[in-house]
Motif scaffolding. Sequence first.
Motif, short mmCIF file in Angstrom:
data_model
loop_
_atom_site.label_atom_id
_atom_site.label_comp_id
_atom_site.label_asym_id
_atom_site.label_seq_id
_atom_site.Cartn_x
_atom_site.Cartn_y
_atom_site.Cartn_z
N PHE A 173 0.89 -1.81 0.25
CA PHE A 173 0.01 -0.41 -0.13
C PHE A 173 1.09 1.17 -0.31
O PHE A 173 2.11 1.17 0.73
CB PHE A 173 -1.13 0.43 1.33
CG PHE A 173 -2.25 -0.08 0.72
CD1 PHE A 173 -2.16 -1.38 0.15
CD2 PHE A 173 -2.98 0.54 2.36
CE1 PHE A 173 -3.64 -1.78 -0.17
CE2 PHE A 173 -4.13 -0.55 2.20
CZ PHE A 173 -5.24 -1.24 0.76
N GLY A 174 0.07 2.10 -1.27
CA GLY A 174 0.84 3.52 -0.75
C GLY A 174 2.08 3.39 -2.29
O GLY A 174 3.08 4.03 -1.96
N GLY A 175 1.93 2.06 -3.14
CA GLY A 175 3.64 2.60 -3.95
C GLY A 175 4.77 2.07 -3.39
O GLY A 175 5.51 2.52 -4.05
N ILE A 176 4.27 1.11 -2.48
CA ILE A 176 5.92 0.05 -2.34
C ILE A 176 6.19 -0.59 -3.48
O ILE A 176 5.17 -1.64 -2.90
CB ILE A 176 6.48 0.67 -0.97
CG1 ILE A 176 6.17 2.08 -0.01
CG2 ILE A 176 7.27 -0.42 -0.15
CD1 ILE A 176 6.03 1.44 1.74
N ASN A 177 7.01 -1.62 -4.05
CA ASN A 177 7.16 -1.83 -4.82
C ASN A 177 9.18 -2.89 -4.38
O ASN A 177 10.15 -1.78 -4.06
CB ASN A 177 7.29 -1.60 -6.26
CG ASN A 177 6.32 -0.63 -6.59
OD1 ASN A 177 5.39 -1.37 -7.15
ND2 ASN A 177 6.54 0.80 -6.91
N SER A 178 9.18 -3.80 -4.14
CA SER A 178 10.09 -4.77 -4.08
C SER A 178 10.39 -5.77 -5.14
O SER A 178 9.40 -6.15 -5.97
CB SER A 178 9.93 -4.95 -2.80
OG SER A 178 9.38 -5.81 -2.65
N SER A 179 11.75 -6.46 -5.29
CA SER A 179 12.23 -7.23 -6.44
C SER A 179 13.39 -8.20 -5.74
O SER A 179 14.23 -7.53 -5.28
CB SER A 179 12.15 -6.60 -6.96
OG SER A 179 12.66 -8.26 -8.33
#
Lengths: 316, 405
Positions: free
Chosen positions: B388-394
């Motif tokens: 939520f809130g546009g936190i992206n991870s890879s």
Amino acid sequence: MSDSIVITATALALAQQDAPGPIGAGPVSGAVSILRLPEEAPDRRHTGPSSRLARLIGQLAADAGLAPGDLAGPATGLVSGSRYGCSLVADMHRRLRDLGPRGIDAVGFAQATHNFPVSACAIDYGIQGPGIALVSSLAAGMEALTCGRDWLREGRCDRVIVAAFEDLHGPAAAHVELLAAPHAPPVHEAMALVLLERGSLARARGAPVLAELAGLAMVPPQGQPRAVAARAFGGDPAAPRLLIAEAEAPVPPLVDCLAVGGLLALIRALEATAASEQAQDWLVGALDPRCGGILAGLHCLPVASFAAPARQEAMA
Amino acid sequence: MSGAIVITGLGVVVRDATGIPAFAEWLMPGGGLPDRPAHFDTSAFRACNAYAVSPARRAAALEACGLAALPEADRACAAHGLIAAAEALAMAGLADPVSRAACGVALATTSGGLLDGFADAVAAGEAGEVFGLTAPPGACAETLLRSFGLAGPFASFSSACASSPAALSYALSRLRAGDAPVMLVGGSDRMRAADFAGFNALRAMDRDSCRPFDQSRKGMVIADGAAMLVIETEAHARARGARPLARLHAAGLALDAHHLTHPSPDGLARAMRQALAMADLPPEAIGYVNCHGTGTPVNDRTECEALAAVFTDPARRPLISSTKGATGHLLGSAGAIEAVITVLALRAGLAPAMATTTTPEATGFPMPGPEGPAAITGPYAMSNSLGFGGINSSLIFEACSGEIA
């Protein structure tokens, strides 16, 4: 040789003992006083902490010689650290208990994360670099600083806004009171920001370099701060001055502002250097007796324009 | 400090399994369907089902690893972390206090309801001293530090559903910076009634089951539990005779600065490219992607767009899947359990079946079906998380040979 990491601006909102305002100073209840920051102007897109963060980011950028639009894009990262996080998270529980399922609305719930201030400000400023939130030990502000340093060293972005805050309402305030020793000094709500940048880019822009971040060192629980000085400076420092926030025994001129304490110590070191008009080495940070802490080695430079009254928000 | 970072221990507790062997056996055919949680009444909500660890499973697991007497064991969120951590440390061969003293902790949790319990106790006039240790949101991580005698670097993350990758990123950096030789890292969470209400208010929950990448998908099903990993420098692992299970190469992080609840493909694509650059790998090296795959219409569509932007050659695209149809969405623990699943998939050479995805969307990527696991090619896999809130991870992992004890 890798680029240096420098500090080009700071911003601070710190509740004051003699603050006027709608909430202002004074004991909430129990054995400890909690000094509150004034409420921010209402804005449906923001909560109190996110509104304050957005405003301080604007101030931080201006002091670093950046336009707000310069923060947009993947070159800027944003990280926050806090002991208790956002009080709205816990308030969802109260609303459900008191009002039932209809007490939880979609917009309110979407704002009820500890990373909401980071996310809301990323949207406001178009920040697209790394971004996360820590809700952690009393050294959470320094943990956030560590994240920022990591991201710059690892080449993920060119600058990082590091924030620490405490938002002491509801059960967080009650918990602070539970832990307070008799006659404990007041606990201050606060928000502190530090702008970390690649040295080469900051200098090329003509930004005011307040300090070079020589290094960071981890202190184990019950560890001795001096024992990590060499690691924090990447070698033997020349007798650095020591300024460490310890929530259970704040050392003047610091006040107890929980996880903001480490960044407050950093800002106080910069102010002391500016006042002395001489370059100084400082070892600053925060220790949590249960979790250990993090100390930063700083080569601080005397920047004449960096003076305490100008950097601390008026509380009226 | 340079050099490979290896995973030497794994641990997990979810609604249907305690421990890695039981979890892998349950997961590979496609897991199970949700049901009513026991710890609060969901009958007033639009969607009523979840994957919540039962008190009986938690108590039995704590008893089995000798942790039942700890005061923190009464707090479900902390208990989940203790159970998974005990398994991970034992698998890594860090069972004795001396061997693990230098180990640090990086833990993820959304909030785990820790302050909720304290607030209820305050309201009831029963807020005793035990809450001093157990109420703050970071108390789960502190519990691990204290209970296992760990004294290395410490941090606790709460970044919505991308909390666990944030913790993994921090732990990876601590090892590479030389701050510690070994880190205990993962996620531990407890499903709160408030979160259950909130996701219902957002109309983000499916009433029946989570069906990632299915044409009929309607939303997520939330869950709780914990997953932990022991990661360390390869040199440290070899020196003490530990057996690497996999390598952790990179953790990409990016904000999408778009919308609080609607993800943007750009942010996830940047996180994936950042991870690939840190791992010094081309997209074609990735054989499997464990997607965030919540089963909401918007998430899965956005994720496919991001994947298509990174894996541009249609002839060389990785197998993708989401395991949330099997486990549910573990919120703060989601990224950690999916990291564990990705490691297990690499080691088995198989991605788990997607039992609830019976009418798959045309994603443009190969996917396992409901009938059984699908083969993975190559040694590299990716695990993506969005918060939520546009936190992206890879995250990027590489298989290592060797049996899991």
